[in-house]
Write a protein that holds these residues in place. Structure first.
Motif, PDB file in Angstrom:
ATOM      1  N   VAL A   1      -5.999  36.622  46.189  1.00  0.00           N
ATOM      2  CA  VAL A   1      -6.755  35.721  46.600  1.00  0.00           C
ATOM      3  C   VAL A   1      -6.225  34.728  45.681  1.00  0.00           C
ATOM      4  N   GLU A   2      -4.795  34.970  44.775  1.00  0.00           N
ATOM      5  CA  GLU A   2      -4.076  33.512  43.900  1.00  0.00           C
ATOM      6  C   GLU A   2      -3.712  32.543  45.584  1.00  0.00           C
TER       7      GLU A   2
ATOM      8  N   TYR B   1     -10.023  42.829  42.114  1.00  0.00           N
ATOM      9  CA  TYR B   1      -8.793  41.768  41.920  1.00  0.00           C
ATOM     10  C   TYR B   1      -7.816  42.544  40.246  1.00  0.00           C
TER      11      TYR B   1
ATOM     12  N   MET C   1      -5.105  42.722  45.688  1.00  0.00           N
ATOM     13  CA  MET C   1      -6.262  41.857  45.102  1.00  0.00           C
ATOM     14  C   MET C   1      -5.647  40.354  44.789  1.00  0.00           C
ATOM     15  N   ARG C   2      -4.527  40.503  43.527  1.00  0.00           N
ATOM     16  CA  ARG C   2      -5.008  39.132  42.326  1.00  0.00           C
ATOM     17  C   ARG C   2      -3.669  38.739  43.319  1.00  0.00           C
TER      18      ARG C   2
ATOM     19  N   ALA D   1     -15.943  43.801  42.717  1.00  0.00           N
ATOM     20  CA  ALA D   1     -14.779  42.877  43.190  1.00  0.00           C
ATOM     21  C   ALA D   1     -13.851  42.141  41.800  1.00  0.00           C
ATOM     22  N   TYR D   2     -14.382  42.169  40.935  1.00  0.00           N
ATOM     23  CA  TYR D   2     -13.390  41.958  39.697  1.00  0.00           C
ATOM     24  C   TYR D   2     -13.010  42.906  39.308  1.00  0.00           C
TER      25      TYR D   2
ATOM     26  N   GLY E   1      -2.321  47.013  42.797  1.00  0.00           N
ATOM     27  CA  GLY E   1      -3.488  46.052  43.244  1.00  0.00           C
ATOM     28  C   GLY E   1      -3.290  45.073  43.685  1.00  0.00           C
TER      29      GLY E   1
END
Length: 118
Positions: free
Chosen positions: A81-82, A53, A77-78, A49-50, A75
């Motif tokens: 999520v943010e 992210y 995901m970041r 997961a990281y 990318g």
């Protein structure tokens, strides 16, 4: 066959000669071993997961030697999520309502296609 019935009853109760057994009578791992296995599984999931992210994902296409690399890793995901974190834990939304002073005159209401009354 007289011995099989008590074993079946023990298996139904989850008790066996080697400790806890499952519904089929197979011995289960001890609680400590399950905890260690669960910890390793959770660690693998968190690492994957990281990496997602941080945008460090595996390349989905195989590249032959000498060919161009057509893999495009984006990318996303970041930001997702943010955005979710800021929505859940960000500053509270506030509303301000301005009051009308006696000198302020509200704008006349006009329906579309009609002229305001004089």
């Amino acid at each position: 066959m007289a011995y099989a019935q008590p074993l079946a009853q023990q298996a139904a109760l989850g008790i066996g000669q080697s400790g806890i057994v499952d519904s089929r009578g197979n011995p289960m791992q001890t609680a400590q071993a399950e905890t260690e296995q669960q910890r390793k599984t959770r660690k693998r999931i968190m690492e994957a997961a990281y990496k997602a992210y941080a945008g460090q994902m595996d390349e989905p296409l195989k590249v032959k030697p000498g060919d161009l690399n057509d893999n495009a890793i984006i990318g996303l995901m970041r930001p997702i999520v943010e955005t979710g974190v800021s929505f859940l834990f960000g500053k509270a939304v506030t509303f301000e309502v301005e009051t009308l002073n006696s000198s302020d005159k509200p704008a006349p209401m006009v329906m579309p296609g009609r002229r305001p009354a004089k």
